[in-house]
Design a protein around this motif. Sequence first.
Motif, PDB file in Angstrom:
ATOM      1  N   ALA A  13       0.820  -1.219   0.000  1.00  8.43           N
ATOM      2  CA  ALA A  13       0.000   0.000   0.000  1.00  8.43           C
ATOM      3  C   ALA A  13       0.849   1.262   0.000  1.00  8.43           C
ATOM      4  O   ALA A  13       0.319   2.366   0.082  1.00  8.43           O
ATOM      5  CB  ALA A  13      -0.933   0.003   1.209  1.00  8.43           C
ATOM      6  N   ASP A  14       2.162   1.119  -0.116  1.00 10.35           N
ATOM      7  CA  ASP A  14       3.084   2.258  -0.092  1.00 10.35           C
ATOM      8  C   ASP A  14       3.178   2.839  -1.497  1.00 10.35           C
ATOM      9  O   ASP A  14       3.752   2.236  -2.393  1.00 10.35           O
ATOM     10  CB  ASP A  14       4.453   1.772   0.398  1.00 10.35           C
ATOM     11  CG  ASP A  14       5.466   2.903   0.549  1.00 10.35           C
ATOM     12  OD1 ASP A  14       5.173   4.049   0.137  1.00 10.35           O
ATOM     13  OD2 ASP A  14       6.556   2.618   1.078  1.00 10.35           O
ATOM     14  N   PHE A  45      -3.375  -1.629   6.559  1.00 12.74           N
ATOM     15  CA  PHE A  45      -2.170  -1.037   5.995  1.00 12.74           C
ATOM     16  C   PHE A  45      -1.778   0.210   6.785  1.00 12.74           C
ATOM     17  O   PHE A  45      -2.625   1.019   7.141  1.00 12.74           O
ATOM     18  CB  PHE A  45      -2.371  -0.692   4.523  1.00 12.74           C
ATOM     19  CG  PHE A  45      -2.538  -1.910   3.678  1.00 12.74           C
ATOM     20  CD1 PHE A  45      -1.431  -2.654   3.292  1.00 12.74           C
ATOM     21  CD2 PHE A  45      -3.789  -2.337   3.289  1.00 12.74           C
ATOM     22  CE1 PHE A  45      -1.574  -3.798   2.526  1.00 12.74           C
ATOM     23  CE2 PHE A  45      -3.943  -3.481   2.520  1.00 12.74           C
ATOM     24  CZ  PHE A  45      -2.831  -4.207   2.136  1.00 12.74           C
ATOM     25  N   VAL A  46      -0.501   0.340   7.034  1.00 15.30           N
ATOM     26  CA  VAL A  46       0.046   1.494   7.730  1.00 15.30           C
ATOM     27  C   VAL A  46       0.729   2.343   6.680  1.00 15.30           C
ATOM     28  O   VAL A  46       1.754   1.950   6.115  1.00 15.30           O
ATOM     29  CB  VAL A  46       1.044   1.046   8.827  1.00 15.30           C
ATOM     30  CG1 VAL A  46       1.654   2.258   9.508  1.00 15.30           C
ATOM     31  CG2 VAL A  46       0.367   0.122   9.821  1.00 15.30           C
ATOM     32  N   GLU A  47       0.144   3.490   6.418  1.00 18.76           N
ATOM     33  CA  GLU A  47       0.636   4.372   5.359  1.00 18.76           C
ATOM     34  C   GLU A  47       1.900   5.095   5.804  1.00 18.76           C
ATOM     35  O   GLU A  47       2.048   5.469   6.964  1.00 18.76           O
ATOM     36  CB  GLU A  47      -0.451   5.392   5.028  1.00 18.76           C
ATOM     37  CG  GLU A  47      -0.158   6.266   3.851  1.00 18.76           C
ATOM     38  CD  GLU A  47      -1.333   7.184   3.512  1.00 18.76           C
ATOM     39  OE1 GLU A  47      -1.059   8.246   2.934  1.00 18.76           O
ATOM     40  OE2 GLU A  47      -2.477   6.847   3.818  1.00 18.76           O
ATOM     41  N   PHE A  48       2.817   5.299   4.855  1.00 21.21           N
ATOM     42  CA  PHE A  48       4.014   6.076   5.122  1.00 21.21           C
ATOM     43  C   PHE A  48       3.624   7.525   5.351  1.00 21.21           C
ATOM     44  O   PHE A  48       2.819   8.086   4.627  1.00 21.21           O
ATOM     45  CB  PHE A  48       4.995   6.002   3.946  1.00 21.21           C
ATOM     46  CG  PHE A  48       6.218   6.835   4.159  1.00 21.21           C
ATOM     47  CD1 PHE A  48       7.310   6.329   4.825  1.00 21.21           C
ATOM     48  CD2 PHE A  48       6.264   8.156   3.710  1.00 21.21           C
ATOM     49  CE1 PHE A  48       8.443   7.106   5.049  1.00 21.21           C
ATOM     50  CE2 PHE A  48       7.385   8.940   3.926  1.00 21.21           C
ATOM     51  CZ  PHE A  48       8.475   8.413   4.594  1.00 21.21           C
ATOM     52  N   THR A  49       4.203   8.133   6.390  1.00 18.79           N
ATOM     53  CA  THR A  49       4.041   9.569   6.617  1.00 18.79           C
ATOM     54  C   THR A  49       5.405  10.154   6.956  1.00 18.79           C
ATOM     55  O   THR A  49       6.311   9.433   7.390  1.00 18.79           O
ATOM     56  CB  THR A  49       3.068   9.891   7.777  1.00 18.79           C
ATOM     57  OG1 THR A  49       3.659   9.464   9.009  1.00 18.79           O
ATOM     58  CG2 THR A  49       1.711   9.226   7.582  1.00 18.79           C
ATOM     59  N   ALA A  50       5.525  11.446   6.793  1.00 13.39           N
ATOM     60  CA  ALA A  50       6.778  12.122   7.140  1.00 13.39           C
ATOM     61  C   ALA A  50       7.028  12.049   8.647  1.00 13.39           C
ATOM     62  O   ALA A  50       8.179  12.065   9.086  1.00 13.39           O
ATOM     63  CB  ALA A  50       6.728  13.581   6.683  1.00 13.39           C
ATOM     64  N   GLY A  56       3.802  -0.092   6.441  1.00 13.24           N
ATOM     65  CA  GLY A  56       3.745  -1.521   6.692  1.00 13.24           C
ATOM     66  C   GLY A  56       2.342  -2.072   6.628  1.00 13.24           C
ATOM     67  O   GLY A  56       1.427  -1.478   6.050  1.00 13.24           O
ATOM     68  N   ILE A  57       2.192  -3.212   7.276  1.00 12.42           N
ATOM     69  CA  ILE A  57       0.938  -3.937   7.246  1.00 12.42           C
ATOM     70  C   ILE A  57       0.792  -4.753   8.531  1.00 12.42           C
ATOM     71  O   ILE A  57       1.771  -5.281   9.050  1.00 12.42           O
ATOM     72  CB  ILE A  57       0.876  -4.866   6.009  1.00 12.42           C
ATOM     73  CG1 ILE A  57      -0.482  -5.552   5.888  1.00 12.42           C
ATOM     74  CG2 ILE A  57       2.011  -5.866   6.012  1.00 12.42           C
ATOM     75  CD1 ILE A  57      -0.663  -6.328   4.583  1.00 12.42           C
ATOM     76  N   ASP A  58      -0.419  -4.788   9.050  1.00  8.20           N
ATOM     77  CA  ASP A  58      -0.789  -5.712  10.121  1.00  8.20           C
ATOM     78  C   ASP A  58      -1.690  -6.730   9.464  1.00  8.20           C
ATOM     79  O   ASP A  58      -2.772  -6.386   8.970  1.00  8.20           O
ATOM     80  CB  ASP A  58      -1.515  -4.984  11.252  1.00  8.20           C
ATOM     81  CG  ASP A  58      -0.611  -3.989  11.978  1.00  8.20           C
ATOM     82  OD1 ASP A  58       0.603  -4.227  12.021  1.00  8.20           O
ATOM     83  OD2 ASP A  58      -1.140  -3.000  12.494  1.00  8.20           O
ATOM     84  N   TYR A  59      -1.234  -7.972   9.423  1.00  7.77           N
ATOM     85  CA  TYR A  59      -1.944  -8.999   8.661  1.00  7.77           C
ATOM     86  C   TYR A  59      -1.626 -10.380   9.215  1.00  7.77           C
ATOM     87  O   TYR A  59      -0.462 -10.690   9.491  1.00  7.77           O
ATOM     88  CB  TYR A  59      -1.529  -8.903   7.184  1.00  7.77           C
ATOM     89  CG  TYR A  59      -2.062  -9.994   6.308  1.00  7.77           C
ATOM     90  CD1 TYR A  59      -3.427 -10.095   6.040  1.00  7.77           C
ATOM     91  CD2 TYR A  59      -1.214 -10.943   5.749  1.00  7.77           C
ATOM     92  CE1 TYR A  59      -3.924 -11.103   5.232  1.00  7.77           C
ATOM     93  CE2 TYR A  59      -1.701 -11.946   4.931  1.00  7.77           C
ATOM     94  CZ  TYR A  59      -3.057 -12.027   4.695  1.00  7.77           C
ATOM     95  OH  TYR A  59      -3.555 -13.024   3.898  1.00  7.77           O
ATOM     96  N   ASP A  60      -2.652 -11.180   9.365  1.00  7.04           N
ATOM     97  CA  ASP A  60      -2.485 -12.576   9.756  1.00  7.04           C
ATOM     98  C   ASP A  60      -1.691 -12.702  11.059  1.00  7.04           C
ATOM     99  O   ASP A  60      -0.822 -13.567  11.187  1.00  7.04           O
ATOM    100  CB  ASP A  60      -1.805 -13.336   8.614  1.00  7.04           C
ATOM    101  CG  ASP A  60      -2.011 -14.842   8.722  1.00  7.04           C
ATOM    102  OD1 ASP A  60      -3.021 -15.265   9.331  1.00  7.04           O
ATOM    103  OD2 ASP A  60      -1.161 -15.585   8.201  1.00  7.04           O
ATOM    104  N   GLY A  61      -1.968 -11.793  12.015  1.00  9.27           N
ATOM    105  CA  GLY A  61      -1.298 -11.825  13.304  1.00  9.27           C
ATOM    106  C   GLY A  61       0.118 -11.280  13.298  1.00  9.27           C
ATOM    107  O   GLY A  61       0.833 -11.385  14.294  1.00  9.27           O
TER     108      GLY A  61
END
Length: 167
Positions: A13-14, A45-50, A56-61
């Motif tokens: 998702a980056d 999804f963890v979006e990139f920010t300044a 990153g991603i939190d998925y499947d534990g």
Amino acid sequence: MELADTAQLASLADETPEGRSIVVLAKETYGIRGREIHELDDAHFVEFTAQTRMSGIDYDGRSIRKGAAESVRLFVEAQGGHYPAEIRAAVEGISREGGTPLVVAEDARVLGVVQLKDIVKGGMKARFAQMREDGDQNGDDHRRQPSDGGIHCRGSGRRRFSCRGHT
């Protein structure tokens, strides 16, 4: 291979050039099957920010992050993990070479460092040399400073990466 696979997952998702490059090049270089975001049910999804300087991603534990060394170090330590000296050394080496180091971690474990390098498009090196020469002829002292290539070439071509793993 685990590092490349995890880096690709963290980059899905980056939308930054770095994220896109990792997704494509993990597939092309390591033969990792390309994934689609819609294939990952229940993924956050963890979006990139300044501010965070990582994505990153939190998925499947799993909590997977990729980003600036200091940001990922803080993430790993908050999970109760250890940030290895080998990773610090790899980050410093990549930076000295003019590359961009991105540290990849899963939960409290650092997997390794992805090294991004700019590949200069054909003719760009000659253009930069000409610009430096023109600056010298015009007496522009600020153009006489040595170039490591990475600073001047950002955005001028495709990026490639190599992985430096840690187990």
